[in-house]
Design a protein around this motif. Structure first.
Motif, PDB file in Angstrom:
ATOM      1  N   GLU A 676       0.835  -1.207   0.000  1.00 19.73           N
ATOM      2  CA  GLU A 676       0.000   0.000   0.000  1.00 19.73           C
ATOM      3  C   GLU A 676       0.868   1.255   0.000  1.00 19.73           C
ATOM      4  O   GLU A 676       0.577   2.232  -0.711  1.00 19.73           O
ATOM      5  N   VAL A 677       1.937   1.252   0.797  1.00 19.95           N
ATOM      6  CA  VAL A 677       2.850   2.400   0.829  1.00 19.95           C
ATOM      7  C   VAL A 677       3.528   2.574  -0.519  1.00 19.95           C
ATOM      8  O   VAL A 677       3.666   3.690  -1.034  1.00 19.95           O
ATOM      9  N   ARG A 678       3.948   1.471  -1.120  1.00 18.05           N
ATOM     10  CA  ARG A 678       4.605   1.548  -2.437  1.00 18.05           C
ATOM     11  C   ARG A 678       3.656   2.115  -3.489  1.00 18.05           C
ATOM     12  O   ARG A 678       4.069   2.904  -4.352  1.00 18.05           O
ATOM     13  N   LEU A 679       2.401   1.731  -3.425  1.00 16.84           N
ATOM     14  CA  LEU A 679       1.442   2.144  -4.455  1.00 16.84           C
ATOM     15  C   LEU A 679       0.843   3.523  -4.187  1.00 16.84           C
ATOM     16  O   LEU A 679       0.628   4.298  -5.127  1.00 16.84           O
ATOM     17  N   HIS A 680       0.579   3.839  -2.926  1.00 15.36           N
ATOM     18  CA  HIS A 680      -0.199   5.046  -2.629  1.00 15.36           C
ATOM     19  C   HIS A 680       0.515   6.047  -1.728  1.00 15.36           C
ATOM     20  O   HIS A 680       0.013   7.160  -1.546  1.00 15.36           O
ATOM     21  N   GLY A 681       1.644   5.643  -1.149  1.00  9.17           N
ATOM     22  CA  GLY A 681       2.336   6.535  -0.231  1.00  9.17           C
ATOM     23  C   GLY A 681       1.912   6.269   1.209  1.00  9.17           C
ATOM     24  O   GLY A 681       0.839   5.725   1.476  1.00  9.17           O
ATOM     25  N   PRO A 682       2.739   6.680   2.176  1.00 12.15           N
ATOM     26  CA  PRO A 682       2.465   6.344   3.591  1.00 12.15           C
ATOM     27  C   PRO A 682       1.269   7.074   4.178  1.00 12.15           C
ATOM     28  O   PRO A 682       0.707   6.614   5.183  1.00 12.15           O
ATOM     29  N   ASP A 683       0.851   8.188   3.575  1.00 13.53           N
ATOM     30  CA  ASP A 683      -0.234   8.983   4.165  1.00 13.53           C
ATOM     31  C   ASP A 683      -1.602   8.671   3.571  1.00 13.53           C
ATOM     32  O   ASP A 683      -2.603   9.288   3.972  1.00 13.53           O
ATOM     33  N   HIS A 684      -1.655   7.771   2.621  1.00 16.44           N
ATOM     34  CA  HIS A 684      -2.949   7.409   2.041  1.00 16.44           C
ATOM     35  C   HIS A 684      -3.806   6.717   3.103  1.00 16.44           C
ATOM     36  O   HIS A 684      -3.293   5.957   3.937  1.00 16.44           O
ATOM     37  N   PRO A 685      -5.120   6.971   3.098  1.00 17.32           N
ATOM     38  CA  PRO A 685      -5.978   6.343   4.118  1.00 17.32           C
ATOM     39  C   PRO A 685      -5.843   4.829   4.178  1.00 17.32           C
ATOM     40  O   PRO A 685      -5.842   4.252   5.287  1.00 17.32           O
ATOM     41  N   ASP A 686      -5.736   4.174   3.036  1.00 14.67           N
ATOM     42  CA  ASP A 686      -5.596   2.712   3.054  1.00 14.67           C
ATOM     43  C   ASP A 686      -4.283   2.299   3.701  1.00 14.67           C
ATOM     44  O   ASP A 686      -4.235   1.307   4.459  1.00 14.67           O
ATOM     45  N   SER A 687      -3.200   3.029   3.393  1.00 15.30           N
ATOM     46  CA  SER A 687      -1.898   2.705   3.987  1.00 15.30           C
ATOM     47  C   SER A 687      -1.947   2.847   5.507  1.00 15.30           C
ATOM     48  O   SER A 687      -1.441   1.991   6.252  1.00 15.30           O
ATOM     49  N   ARG A 688      -2.578   3.910   5.997  1.00 19.39           N
ATOM     50  CA  ARG A 688      -2.630   4.143   7.433  1.00 19.39           C
ATOM     51  C   ARG A 688      -3.540   3.131   8.121  1.00 19.39           C
ATOM     52  O   ARG A 688      -3.242   2.658   9.229  1.00 19.39           O
ATOM     53  N   SER A 689      -4.649   2.784   7.475  1.00 10.66           N
ATOM     54  CA  SER A 689      -5.564   1.799   8.058  1.00 10.66           C
ATOM     55  C   SER A 689      -4.886   0.435   8.194  1.00 10.66           C
ATOM     56  O   SER A 689      -4.983  -0.221   9.243  1.00 10.66           O
ATOM     57  N   VAL A 690      -4.190   0.010   7.136  1.00  6.64           N
ATOM     58  CA  VAL A 690      -3.510  -1.290   7.173  1.00  6.64           C
ATOM     59  C   VAL A 690      -2.378  -1.267   8.198  1.00  6.64           C
ATOM     60  O   VAL A 690      -2.129  -2.257   8.895  1.00  6.64           O
ATOM     61  N   LEU A 691      -1.694  -0.124   8.333  1.00  8.58           N
ATOM     62  CA  LEU A 691      -0.620  -0.020   9.319  1.00  8.58           C
ATOM     63  C   LEU A 691      -1.168  -0.235  10.732  1.00  8.58           C
ATOM     64  O   LEU A 691      -0.545  -0.945  11.548  1.00  8.58           O
ATOM     65  N   ARG A 692      -2.317   0.345  11.019  1.00 14.08           N
ATOM     66  CA  ARG A 692      -2.888   0.170  12.354  1.00 14.08           C
ATOM     67  C   ARG A 692      -3.179  -1.311  12.636  1.00 14.08           C
ATOM     68  O   ARG A 692      -2.888  -1.824  13.727  1.00 14.08           O
ATOM     69  N   GLU A 693      -3.738  -1.995  11.622  1.00 14.95           N
ATOM     70  CA  GLU A 693      -4.022  -3.416  11.805  1.00 14.95           C
ATOM     71  C   GLU A 693      -2.736  -4.234  11.928  1.00 14.95           C
ATOM     72  O   GLU A 693      -2.664  -5.188  12.715  1.00 14.95           O
ATOM     73  N   ALA A 694      -1.726  -3.857  11.151  1.00 14.75           N
ATOM     74  CA  ALA A 694      -0.453  -4.579  11.214  1.00 14.75           C
ATOM     75  C   ALA A 694       0.159  -4.443  12.607  1.00 14.75           C
ATOM     76  O   ALA A 694       0.667  -5.424  13.181  1.00 14.75           O
ATOM     77  N   VAL A 695       0.139  -3.237  13.163  1.00 11.26           N
ATOM     78  CA  VAL A 695       0.685  -3.022  14.509  1.00 11.26           C
ATOM     79  C   VAL A 695      -0.125  -3.807  15.533  1.00 11.26           C
ATOM     80  O   VAL A 695       0.432  -4.487  16.420  1.00 11.26           O
ATOM     81  N   ARG A 696      -1.443  -3.739  15.417  1.00  9.61           N
ATOM     82  CA  ARG A 696      -2.317  -4.432  16.372  1.00  9.61           C
ATOM     83  C   ARG A 696      -2.027  -5.922  16.427  1.00  9.61           C
ATOM     84  O   ARG A 696      -1.830  -6.501  17.513  1.00  9.61           O
ATOM     85  N   TRP A 697      -1.979  -6.565  15.276  1.00  9.28           N
ATOM     86  CA  TRP A 697      -1.845  -8.017  15.267  1.00  9.28           C
ATOM     87  C   TRP A 697      -0.397  -8.471  15.432  1.00  9.28           C
ATOM     88  O   TRP A 697      -0.147  -9.597  15.887  1.00  9.28           O
ATOM     89  N   THR A 698       0.557  -7.595  15.126  1.00  9.72           N
ATOM     90  CA  THR A 698       1.952  -7.924  15.426  1.00  9.72           C
ATOM     91  C   THR A 698       2.162  -7.996  16.937  1.00  9.72           C
ATOM     92  O   THR A 698       2.824  -8.910  17.452  1.00  9.72           O
ATOM     93  N   TRP A 699       1.580  -7.040  17.675  1.00 14.86           N
ATOM     94  CA  TRP A 699       1.672  -7.087  19.131  1.00 14.86           C
ATOM     95  C   TRP A 699       0.887  -8.268  19.687  1.00 14.86           C
ATOM     96  O   TRP A 699       1.338  -8.957  20.615  1.00 14.86           O
ATOM     97  N   ALA A 700      -0.264  -8.528  19.107  1.00  8.90           N
ATOM     98  CA  ALA A 700      -1.081  -9.642  19.609  1.00  8.90           C
ATOM     99  C   ALA A 700      -0.370 -10.974  19.448  1.00  8.90           C
ATOM    100  O   ALA A 700      -0.543 -11.893  20.255  1.00  8.90           O
ATOM    101  N   ALA A 701       0.450 -11.080  18.386  1.00 11.85           N
ATOM    102  CA  ALA A 701       1.160 -12.340  18.118  1.00 11.85           C
ATOM    103  C   ALA A 701       2.546 -12.362  18.732  1.00 11.85           C
ATOM    104  O   ALA A 701       3.310 -13.315  18.489  1.00 11.85           O
ATOM    105  N   ASN A 702       2.876 -11.298  19.520  1.00 17.44           N
ATOM    106  CA  ASN A 702       4.214 -11.204  20.131  1.00 17.44           C
ATOM    107  C   ASN A 702       5.330 -11.285  19.087  1.00 17.44           C
ATOM    108  O   ASN A 702       6.322 -11.984  19.254  1.00 17.44           O
ATOM    109  N   LEU A 703       5.110 -10.581  17.951  1.00 12.98           N
ATOM    110  CA  LEU A 703       6.101 -10.587  16.871  1.00 12.98           C
ATOM    111  C   LEU A 703       6.782  -9.235  16.707  1.00 12.98           C
ATOM    112  O   LEU A 703       7.383  -8.959  15.669  1.00 12.98           O
ATOM    113  N   ALA A 704       6.689  -8.378  17.718  1.00 15.58           N
ATOM    114  CA  ALA A 704       7.242  -7.034  17.586  1.00 15.58           C
ATOM    115  C   ALA A 704       8.738  -7.061  17.306  1.00 15.58           C
ATOM    116  O   ALA A 704       9.272  -6.207  16.595  1.00 15.58           O
ATOM    117  N   SER A 705       9.433  -8.057  17.840  1.00 12.67           N
ATOM    118  CA  SER A 705      10.883  -8.114  17.640  1.00 12.67           C
ATOM    119  C   SER A 705      11.249  -8.386  16.185  1.00 12.67           C
ATOM    120  O   SER A 705      12.367  -8.099  15.742  1.00 12.67           O
TER     121      SER A 705
END
Length: 707
Positions: A676-705
């Protein structure tokens, strides 16, 4: 008068073989000769022997990436690619190296010219003086077959394969034959013969050629690479363009400025006939005239020229073969030749042009290519009336060739490219007096290909032109306004998009009626944006109201009705009415797959929606399996960056999360965020929405490292 007696024996019944007179001639046979004998005859020529004029090497001559090793070599290609220069290079190398004792160069303007040149060589090499050129040519061919001397025969610019029937030099371990021709006929094949298609320069060859030609005029080389690209790397065109710009002291960029001026024909950008470089016999524009005349004489006669005019408005790289089966093309050809045109004749006419190297038909009729300069020269010859007629014929043919029944699928790339090229030449023509449907196809395809902003811009420009020309309530203005608003809405907040389309739908309903086709589709689109805004029940109510009208107007199994069913099923699911949604979605999917096949984009979207509904019922395992398959199929068919593919990847990640697989969800969301960042840039609504989900589930899966 002196007496000549022929016979055998000594009696009148059996006279002796005797000559009683002085004898003059080439041959005499007699048992007894009484008188003087004078025998005169042409002596055989001495070796080495050379006949004909080998063209001199041109300034900037390039060694080509062509395999020329064959005892009988046929160099085929369009006029101007450098076939004669390749043959001349072979001849010069063979002669100067001492590798041959006999070099014959024949310019094959006709069968008569070939035979007469061979006859002259026969007189010089054999001493035989036959008054019939064909028989004399046979003496020359016999001599080539018998001699132990090394020889090379070049037949340059063969006009017709039949001109060499009975005149092909014989196979020989000491000889070699090179034929240059624009023809590609099967008749040029034969035992021991090898036909090579000579193409235009490569980019590297063009660059080296231009550097050499402009060595003493380096200041004029600005834009040389672009010049080579625009002229299609055609050697003849590059040579004449450099001669033109050197004579006028203009740069390559300045030449290109003149070249792109549509009112200026190509012949006006060539040197004068008495200033042509490298002993050229004609300008680039004139080189192909003879080829077109010859193609028109081939069966079916008279169709080559109108077919070449037709393709001159389309893409030079790949014209789909289906375009040539369009009814509009048949009607145009029949109007030109004044007779009915059979089903096979357009394709036969294409192969006539192919045989003369004016176009290239791909293997198994996979498509048609034509050099951009042949197209330019052909367009230069259009009369003003021809442009309008051909523009509409080409546009009708492209629309006819578009896949039927597709809704939100992008056009196949070859069709899209051909539409773009056609509009680059005649968009204004296709806008008058009414806007041709191909313009709508172009605008919608931009949106379906993932560029809604570009679609809105294109259609808004047409809408503005229609409003100025026809007024705001004209049918064309209303439709273009609706389509422009549709694509504008894709980039707006859902509530704003719904409001925009509602005003458009109201205007359509006032002028055309509430059940007009576009008014109905506008109401369906309003429901979509209402649903996006979170008003799921409102979306369901709108769709349940409009679906019966759409079925009545468009048909039960129409694409529009099916899309409305799909949308209704989706928003029913979002509204919590899962059982009703599943029932409608299965009906929709069965009809769609039966009509369109398993790989149609609409069928893939329906499969995705079934997966989401399965997830809503709690069957996450089945949903994940189905969505994974859809993602893989969309990636293969539509491409990894297509909006439908990205949407499926998002839904798969969500389903993985809901199905108890936070690790899988985190991986999917992180990979999707990068794209999404490659196609639309980091500030596009889709890029930001997916980033929030990525952060959420990365922490939930203990994969932050890992991130």
């Amino acid at each position: 008068m002196d007496r000549l007696v022929f016979g055998s024996g000594s009696s009148p019944a059996s006279t002796s073989n005797a000559v009683e007179a002085p004898v003059t001639g080439a041959v005499v046979q007699a048992g007894a000769i009484h008188g003087d004998v004078h025998v005169h005859g042409r002596q055989a020529g001495r070796l080495p022997f050379r006949f004909g004029v080998v063209p001199p090497v041109v300034d900037g001559y390039q060694l080509r990436e062509v395999d020329l090793a064959a005892p009988v070599l046929v160099l085929s290609g369009m006029g101007g690619v450098g076939k004669t220069q390749l043959a001349a290079g072979i001849a010069r190398d063979a002669w100067t190296s001492g590798g041959i004792d006999v070099l014959v160069w024949v310019t094959a303007s006709s069968r008569q010219s070939i035979a007469s040149d061979f006859a002259w060589c026969a007189r010089q090499l054999t001493g035989l003086d036959d008054g019939d050129p064909e028989r004399a040519a046979g003496h020359f061919l016999n001599w080539l077959g018998d001699t132990a001397a090394n020889w090379l025969v070049v037949v340059d610019d063969l006009r017709a394969p039949g001109d060499l029937n009975g005149l092909w030099p014989p196979p020989s371990t000491s000889g070699r034959v090179v034929v240059t021709t624009r023809r590609r006929d099967a008749a040029l094949a034969g035992p021991g013969r090898r036909r090579v298609d000579v193409e235009v320069f490569t980019a590297a060859e063009s660059a080296a050629f231009l550097r050499a030609r402009l060595t003493d005029h380096r200041g004029l080389a600005v834009g040389a690479d672009r010049l080579a690209e625009v002229l299609g790397h055609l050697p003849l065109a590059l040579a004449q363009a450099t001669a033109y710009l050197v004579d006028r002291r203009i740069t390559c960029d300045e030449y290109l400025t003149r070249f792109t001026e549509r009112h200026r024909p190509l012949v006006a950008l060539s040197p004068e006939p008495d200033s042509l470089p490298d002993q050229h016999r004609g300008t680039t524009a004139a080189v192909w005239g003879l080829s077109v005349e010859l193609a028109d004489r081939l069966q079916p006669t008279g169709l080559a020229t109108p077919m070449l005019r037709f393709v001159s408005l389309l893409s030079p790289h790949a014209i789909p073969i289906d375009v040539f089966a369009a009814p509009a093309l048949f009607a145009y050809l029949e109007a030109v030749v004044g007779r009915p045109v059979g089903a096979e004749e357009p394709r036969d006419a294409l192969h006539c042009l192919h045989r003369l190297s004016l176009i290239t038909c791909g293997p198994d009729d996979s498509g048609v290519r034509v050099h951009t300069l042949i197209q330019r020269v052909t367009r230069d010859e259009f009369a003003s009336d021809d442009v309008g007629t051909l523009a509409r014929v080409a546009a009708d043919a492209l629309v006819w060739a578009c896949p039927r029944g597709q809704s939100n699928a992008p056009l196949p790339r070859p069709l899209r490219d051909n539409i773009d090229v056609l509009l680059s030449h005649v968009e204004e023509t296709l806008s008058r007096p009414r806007f041709h449907h191909i313009l709508v196809k172009k605008g919608n395809d931009l949106g379906y290909s993932g560029y809604p902003g570009a679609a809105h811009g294109f259609l808004a420009r047409l809408h503005g032109a229609a409003a100025r020309r026809f007024g705001v309530l004209h049918h064309d203005t209303l439709i273009l306004g609706y389509l422009s608003a549709y694509w504008q809405a894709q980039g707006m907040r859902p509530a704003d998009a719904a409001a925009l389309l509602r005003s458009t739908a109201d205007r359509l309903a006032r002028v055309q009626g509430g059940t007009s086709p576009f008014a109905l589709t506008a109401r369906r689109d309003i429901a979509y944006h209402e649903g996006r805004a979170g008003h799921h029940r409102r979306a369901v109510a709108l769709l349940e109201d409009v679906l019966p009208h759409i079925r009545a107007v468009f048909g039960e199994r129409s694409t529009t009705a099916l899309l409305t069913m799909s949308s209704l099923a989706f928003w029913l699911g979002e509204a919590g009415r899962t059982r009703a949604a599943m029932s409608i979605m299965r009906d929709y999917f069965d009809i769609l797959e039966e009509s369109l096949g398993t790989e149609h984009p609409d069928v893939l979207t329906a499969r995705q929606n079934l997966g989401l509904l399965l997830s809503d019922t709690g069957d996450h395992t089945a949903a994940i399996a189905l969505l994974t398959g859809v993602r893989d199929d969309q990636t293969r068919i539509l491409g990894a960056d297509h909006p439908d593919t990205l949407r499926t990847r998002h839904n798969l990640a969500v389903t993985l999360a809901h199905g108890g697989d936070p690790h899988g969800a985190a991986r999917e969301f992180r990979a999707l965020h990068l794209d999404e960042v490659r196609l639309h840039g980091p500030d596009h609504p889709d890029s930001r929405s997916v980033l929030r989900e990525a952060v959420r589930w990365t922490w939930a899966a203990n994969l932050a490292s890992e991130w």
